[in-house]
Write a protein that holds these residues in place. Sequence first.
Motif: not given
Length: 298
Positions: A1, A3-4, A10, A14, A18, A119, A129-130, A292, A295-296
């Motif tokens: 992962m 970019h979000i 997704f 995925d 998360l 993000i 998305p978050s 998140l 993760e990135v």
Amino acid sequence: MYHIISIRDFERSDLDYLLDRAQEFDTGKYRPGMLDDKLVALLFFEPSTRTRMSFATAMARLGGRSISVDSVEASSIVKGETLADTIRVVSGYADAIVLRHPKEGAARLASEFATVPVINAGDGAGQHPSQTLLDLYTIRQSMPVDGIDVGLLGDLRYGRTAHSLALALSLYGVTLHTIAPVGLEMPANIALELRERGMEVVEHPNVEEAIRELDVLYVTRIQRERFPDSASYYNVASSYRITTDLLDGVKERLMILHPLPRAGEIDPAVDRTPYARYFEQARNGVPIRMALLHEVMK
Ligand code: CP
């Protein structure tokens, strides 16, 4: 992962990964200094309380630091600098960029110019998305997401949280009940996309018709800032409101969620019922954003 940007990027695995990571962070299974050499840039070109503060909180809890721009007026965008140039420059300062922007597609564009992960913290009427991850996390704390009945109430035309969440729920075999004022229905292209993903989408004329079928009622405010003029906003303002009277006969496990801020669409008396879960939902922004950010940048 890396970019979000959009829930469309997704797979279900995925999302589940998360959510599981967030649960670990939520239950203290992390090292506080995990991001202690990292810096995130919070670029917020639209107002925010929850998203900006919970990203900052998440970063601080992992030992990292944040730098921020909190408005267009406080940035060189007022001098005519493009988003692309802003992103190129900020990529040289930070290890990741969290971007909120009034234009749909801005986060995707930013990701094309960034040399660090981007993000999307909300791009116009596009995606958030978050927020969707914390919505799923909140549901999952009470019930399995698979196969439940979820109602989306409110401004489904401009509401990015509704767009993102609907797309995510299509990966869980959810039946979606949409309830929107006239003119604020889910855009036809998204409704078609949901059905092409195999989702059952049922439209209702009002919340009274749907509420007893629901496991989750996701209420959204009318996105006044996206309306072309105030007259068209006032035509639909106050057209729906959740009150305690409406909750007679609902399923015992009904959860009422709202991404917040609310603007009159949920009576504060509902806060004292066991169905109201929106403040807990807002709190869940922290473990989700810890997952998140880690993760990135790990
Ligand atoms: N839910 C949400 O995005 O809230 P803020 O606009 O306060 O960030």
